[in-house]
Design a protein around this motif. Structure first.
Motif, PDB file in Angstrom:
ATOM      1  N   GLY A 158     -13.321   0.433  -5.330  1.00 24.05           N
ATOM      2  CA  GLY A 158     -12.658   1.734  -5.419  1.00 24.05           C
ATOM      3  C   GLY A 158     -11.598   2.001  -4.380  1.00 24.05           C
ATOM      4  N   TYR A 159     -11.100   0.954  -3.706  1.00 20.05           N
ATOM      5  CA  TYR A 159     -10.053   1.174  -2.700  1.00 20.05           C
ATOM      6  C   TYR A 159      -8.673   1.345  -3.336  1.00 20.05           C
ATOM      7  CZ  TYR A 159     -13.537  -0.315   0.705  1.00 20.05           C
ATOM      8  OH  TYR A 159     -14.667  -0.422   1.477  1.00 20.05           O
ATOM      9  N   THR A 160      -8.545   1.016  -4.584  1.00 19.54           N
ATOM     10  CA  THR A 160      -7.293   1.179  -5.311  1.00 19.54           C
ATOM     11  C   THR A 160      -7.618   1.457  -6.771  1.00 19.54           C
ATOM     12  OG1 THR A 160      -5.218   0.094  -5.967  1.00 19.54           O
ATOM     13  CG2 THR A 160      -7.142  -1.321  -5.676  1.00 19.54           C
ATOM     14  N   ARG A 161      -6.719   2.170  -7.448  1.00 20.39           N
ATOM     15  CA  ARG A 161      -6.951   2.512  -8.851  1.00 20.39           C
ATOM     16  C   ARG A 161      -6.364   1.484  -9.805  1.00 20.39           C
ATOM     17  NH1 ARG A 161      -6.016   9.108  -8.926  1.00 20.39           N
ATOM     18  NH2 ARG A 161      -7.458   9.568  -7.216  1.00 20.39           N
ATOM     19  N   GLU A 162      -5.595   0.556  -9.261  1.00 25.36           N
ATOM     20  CA  GLU A 162      -4.999  -0.497 -10.082  1.00 25.36           C
ATOM     21  C   GLU A 162      -5.199  -1.820  -9.349  1.00 25.36           C
ATOM     22  OE1 GLU A 162      -0.854   0.539 -10.975  1.00 25.36           O
ATOM     23  OE2 GLU A 162      -1.351   2.556 -10.289  1.00 25.36           O
ATOM     24  N   VAL A 163      -5.676  -2.826 -10.068  1.00 24.43           N
ATOM     25  CA  VAL A 163      -5.987  -4.090  -9.422  1.00 24.43           C
ATOM     26  C   VAL A 163      -4.745  -4.742  -8.808  1.00 24.43           C
ATOM     27  CG1 VAL A 163      -5.755  -5.508 -11.512  1.00 24.43           C
ATOM     28  CG2 VAL A 163      -7.298  -6.247  -9.673  1.00 24.43           C
ATOM     29  N   ASP A 164      -3.588  -4.546  -9.443  1.00 26.14           N
ATOM     30  CA  ASP A 164      -2.379  -5.170  -8.887  1.00 26.14           C
ATOM     31  C   ASP A 164      -1.838  -4.431  -7.674  1.00 26.14           C
ATOM     32  OD1 ASP A 164      -1.510  -2.967 -10.324  1.00 26.14           O
ATOM     33  OD2 ASP A 164       0.356  -3.917 -10.955  1.00 26.14           O
ATOM     34  N   ARG A 165      -2.427  -3.256  -7.329  1.00 27.56           N
ATOM     35  CA  ARG A 165      -2.040  -2.536  -6.116  1.00 27.56           C
ATOM     36  C   ARG A 165      -2.987  -2.845  -4.952  1.00 27.56           C
ATOM     37  NH1 ARG A 165       2.596  -2.292  -6.124  1.00 27.56           N
ATOM     38  NH2 ARG A 165       2.374  -1.091  -4.211  1.00 27.56           N
ATOM     39  N   ALA A 166      -3.979  -3.705  -5.192  1.00 28.85           N
ATOM     40  CA  ALA A 166      -4.915  -4.062  -4.119  1.00 28.85           C
ATOM     41  C   ALA A 166      -4.195  -4.733  -2.961  1.00 28.85           C
ATOM     42  CB  ALA A 166      -6.015  -4.965  -4.669  1.00 28.85           C
ATOM     43  N   ARG A 167      -3.024  -5.300  -3.227  1.00 30.89           N
ATOM     44  CA  ARG A 167      -2.273  -5.984  -2.164  1.00 30.89           C
ATOM     45  C   ARG A 167      -1.806  -5.041  -1.069  1.00 30.89           C
ATOM     46  NH1 ARG A 167       1.100  -6.160  -6.743  1.00 30.89           N
ATOM     47  NH2 ARG A 167       3.067  -5.032  -6.557  1.00 30.89           N
ATOM     48  N   SER A 168      -1.785  -3.741  -1.353  1.00 32.53           N
ATOM     49  CA  SER A 168      -1.298  -2.785  -0.339  1.00 32.53           C
ATOM     50  C   SER A 168      -2.423  -2.161   0.479  1.00 32.53           C
ATOM     51  CB  SER A 168      -0.498  -1.670  -1.024  1.00 32.53           C
ATOM     52  OG  SER A 168      -1.342  -0.873  -1.857  1.00 32.53           O
ATOM     53  N   VAL A 169      -3.679  -2.436   0.137  1.00 31.98           N
ATOM     54  CA  VAL A 169      -4.802  -1.744   0.791  1.00 31.98           C
ATOM     55  C   VAL A 169      -4.888  -2.076   2.276  1.00 31.98           C
ATOM     56  CG1 VAL A 169      -7.318  -1.502   0.862  1.00 31.98           C
ATOM     57  CG2 VAL A 169      -6.131  -1.523  -1.341  1.00 31.98           C
ATOM     58  N   VAL A 170      -4.927  -3.349   2.633  1.00 26.58           N
ATOM     59  CA  VAL A 170      -5.043  -3.726   4.048  1.00 26.58           C
ATOM     60  C   VAL A 170      -3.817  -3.279   4.855  1.00 26.58           C
ATOM     61  CG1 VAL A 170      -5.264  -5.646   5.667  1.00 26.58           C
ATOM     62  CG2 VAL A 170      -6.631  -5.617   3.570  1.00 26.58           C
ATOM     63  N   PRO A 171      -2.576  -3.488   4.363  1.00 26.74           N
ATOM     64  CA  PRO A 171      -1.419  -2.985   5.124  1.00 26.74           C
ATOM     65  C   PRO A 171      -1.476  -1.479   5.379  1.00 26.74           C
ATOM     66  CG  PRO A 171      -0.681  -4.513   3.438  1.00 26.74           C
ATOM     67  CD  PRO A 171      -2.145  -4.287   3.204  1.00 26.74           C
ATOM     68  N   LYS A 172      -1.946  -0.707   4.405  1.00 30.38           N
ATOM     69  CA  LYS A 172      -2.070   0.745   4.602  1.00 30.38           C
ATOM     70  C   LYS A 172      -3.042   1.067   5.734  1.00 30.38           C
ATOM     71  CE  LYS A 172      -1.103   2.647  -0.024  1.00 30.38           C
ATOM     72  NZ  LYS A 172      -1.728   3.349  -1.175  1.00 30.38           N
ATOM     73  N   ALA A 173      -4.207   0.447   5.683  1.00 32.50           N
ATOM     74  CA  ALA A 173      -5.227   0.724   6.698  1.00 32.50           C
ATOM     75  C   ALA A 173      -4.762   0.289   8.083  1.00 32.50           C
ATOM     76  CB  ALA A 173      -6.533   0.026   6.328  1.00 32.50           C
ATOM     77  N   VAL A 174      -4.104  -0.856   8.176  1.00 27.45           N
ATOM     78  CA  VAL A 174      -3.621  -1.344   9.477  1.00 27.45           C
ATOM     79  C   VAL A 174      -2.507  -0.434   9.997  1.00 27.45           C
ATOM     80  CG1 VAL A 174      -2.505  -3.260  10.678  1.00 27.45           C
ATOM     81  CG2 VAL A 174      -4.314  -3.714   9.015  1.00 27.45           C
ATOM     82  N   LEU A 175      -1.613   0.009   9.124  1.00 32.24           N
ATOM     83  CA  LEU A 175      -0.559   0.942   9.549  1.00 32.24           C
ATOM     84  C   LEU A 175      -1.168   2.237  10.080  1.00 32.24           C
ATOM     85  CD1 LEU A 175       2.447   1.822   9.713  1.00 32.24           C
ATOM     86  CD2 LEU A 175       2.219   2.621   7.346  1.00 32.24           C
ATOM     87  N   LEU A 176      -2.155   2.766   9.376  1.00 30.12           N
ATOM     88  CA  LEU A 176      -2.827   3.988   9.810  1.00 30.12           C
ATOM     89  C   LEU A 176      -3.415   3.812  11.206  1.00 30.12           C
ATOM     90  CD1 LEU A 176      -3.947   6.835   9.210  1.00 30.12           C
ATOM     91  CD2 LEU A 176      -5.865   5.735   8.025  1.00 30.12           C
ATOM     92  N   TYR A 177      -4.137   2.723  11.406  1.00 31.23           N
ATOM     93  CA  TYR A 177      -4.743   2.466  12.720  1.00 31.23           C
ATOM     94  C   TYR A 177      -3.679   2.316  13.802  1.00 31.23           C
ATOM     95  CZ  TYR A 177      -6.895  -0.056  16.553  1.00 31.23           C
ATOM     96  OH  TYR A 177      -7.294  -0.452  17.805  1.00 31.23           O
ATOM     97  N   THR A 178      -2.616   1.583  13.503  1.00 25.45           N
ATOM     98  CA  THR A 178      -1.582   1.298  14.508  1.00 25.45           C
ATOM     99  C   THR A 178      -0.897   2.569  14.983  1.00 25.45           C
ATOM    100  OG1 THR A 178      -1.187  -0.867  13.496  1.00 25.45           O
ATOM    101  CG2 THR A 178       0.515  -0.020  14.972  1.00 25.45           C
ATOM    102  N   VAL A 179      -0.510   3.442  14.048  1.00 25.12           N
ATOM    103  CA  VAL A 179       0.183   4.676  14.441  1.00 25.12           C
ATOM    104  C   VAL A 179      -0.777   5.601  15.188  1.00 25.12           C
ATOM    105  CG1 VAL A 179       1.502   6.664  13.639  1.00 25.12           C
ATOM    106  CG2 VAL A 179       1.817   4.440  12.543  1.00 25.12           C
TER     107      VAL A 179
END
Length: 415
Positions: A365-386
């Motif tokens: 459930g981290y993404t609503r589309e399987v082809d958007r799963a590629r953005s999940v880790v970059p989003k979380a890392v960006l959030l942590y970094t900022v």
């Protein structure tokens, strides 16, 4: 018994009942206001109304600080009557780097006073990944395919707005359009179709984000709120200081973070369209370093603001935003729904996301589309970094449909 006296008493009782019956609607309206019961929609036009947000013209400065002239964001009741002739039904578009958002609302537009959103009526969104397409084509121009997809999505939004009775439609285009050389020509084509969009400077985008966050968090003191808006191509962290909006911002969003992960950290190629998953924890740590280099240090005045007693950092965005993901990671760890999350919870979440395939991230459930799963880790890392660059220990998530609410009341875009 005197028949005349009985007749008089009966007449008086009837008149008294009629009088009380006539007063009942007034009494009901008073109770609704005192005890905060919702009023029927048709009463909102002529009743005293609690504005969602008030504001005025945005004035940009070049030093990364934005002044909002005569900004008034108190959610206090106005004693003025709202006449129907002062109401305009507007449709505001926010064309972001990954999603096109629409908000239709009734706005009080009275000459000599600031606009006020009276009633938000309808929202819609359509995912169009402009920044991702831009990065695939050298970061200088959009492909013809993504421009056509954007055009068709905006035409659908225009039709929806007209169906909802909007008489004015306008909006903003943000980070991706600031970079693309063929963006202005695309907006000219849309203008010919009656869709008026303006490419806004990042300073203006920051002010719109603050106005939107303020309306979503009217319970917070304006001096104790920091608004954080993060999209596919940029982020803005904005506060109210000395009677003006001040911002720290960078041209780095989730789309840019994803490109950094694939191209710099994993030494891959975006044009091949592959996913970075499963991401090794070492790659996530290396992405933190790369993001810090690209973003740079947070200015001291913002660090001081974040450290001030009682300050709340509010992350605004929809169900695809980095803040929604942060709240989801915190909720998962706590075993209950959470709207506030800590920096530690985000990094623990990053560790859980690593070494997961696209299918695993989608199934959890981290993404609503399987082809958007590629953005999940970059989003979380960006959030942590900022959060780390800000020295921010916790963020409060508020769900909004882009910056549409801010666009509705910013006079620059209408008329």
């Amino acid at each position: 018994e005197d028949p005349t006296a009985l007749s008089t008493v009966s007449w008086m009782a009837t008149r008294g009942s009629l009088f009380l019956f006539a007063l009942f609607p007034i009494f009901l309206l008073h109770c609704c206001r005192v005890f905060a019961f919702p009023l029927p929609p048709h009463l909102h036009l002529r009743s005293r109304t609690k504005p969602l947000c008030q504001s005025a013209r945005i004035v940009c400065q070049t030093a990364g600080r934005v002044q909002v002239e005569s900004i008034r964001m108190q959610s206090k009741e106005t004693s003025e009557e709202v006449a129907e002739e002062d109401i305009v039904r507007r449709a505001a578009l926010d064309v972001g780097s990954a999603c096109i958002k629409l908000v239709v609302a009734d706005v009080r537009c009275r000459p000599g006073s600031v606009p006020v959103v009276i009633n938000s009526l309808f929202e819609a969104k359509d995912n169009v990944y402009m920044t991702e397409d831009l990065e695939k084509h050298g970061g200088t121009e959009f492909s013809s395919a993504i421009l056509e997809k954007s055009f068709q999505a905006l035409k659908r939004m225009q039709k929806l707005a007209e169906e909802k009775g909007a008489t004015e439609i306008a909006g903003v285009a943000t980070a991706a359009f600031r970079k693309a050389s063929n963006g202005p020509a695309h907006l000219m084509r849309l203008r010919e179709e009656g869709i008026k969009l303006e490419i806004v400077a990042q300073e203006e985008e920051a002010a719109l984000g603050f106005m939107t966050a303020r309306s979503a968090c009217s319970d917070l003191d304006i001096d104790r709120m920091v608004a954080w808006d993060s999209g596919g191509g940029s982020f803005q962290v904005t506060a109210w200081e000395g009677g003006k909006v001040v911002s720290w911002m960078a041209g780095v969003g989730s789309g840019v973070a994803g490109a950094l992960l694939v191209q710099r950290v994993q030494a891959g190629c975006l044009k091949q369209g592959g996913s970075p998953n499963p991401v090794a924890l070492e790659d996530a740590e290396a992405l933190v370093v790369s993001l810090k280099e690209k973003i740079g240090a947070c200015p001291p005045w913002m660090l001081d603001k974040i450290r001030s007693p009682g300050v709340t950092v509010v992350g605004i965005g929809d169900a695809y935003s980095i803040f929604h993901l942060g709240a989801q990671l915190a909720s998962e760890a706590a075993g209950e729904e959470r709207h506030r999350f800590s920096r530690r919870e985000v990094w623990e979440g990053v560790q859980r996301l690593c070494r997961k395939s696209d299918e695993e991230l989608f199934s959890r459930g981290y993404t609503r589309e399987v082809d958007r799963a590629r953005s999940v880790v970059p989003k979380a890392v960006l959030l942590y970094t900022v959060m780390e660059l800000l020295g921010c220990e916790a963020v409060l998530k508020r769900q909004t449909n882009g910056n549409g609410l801010g666009v509705l009341i910013a006079e620059n875009f209408w008329g």
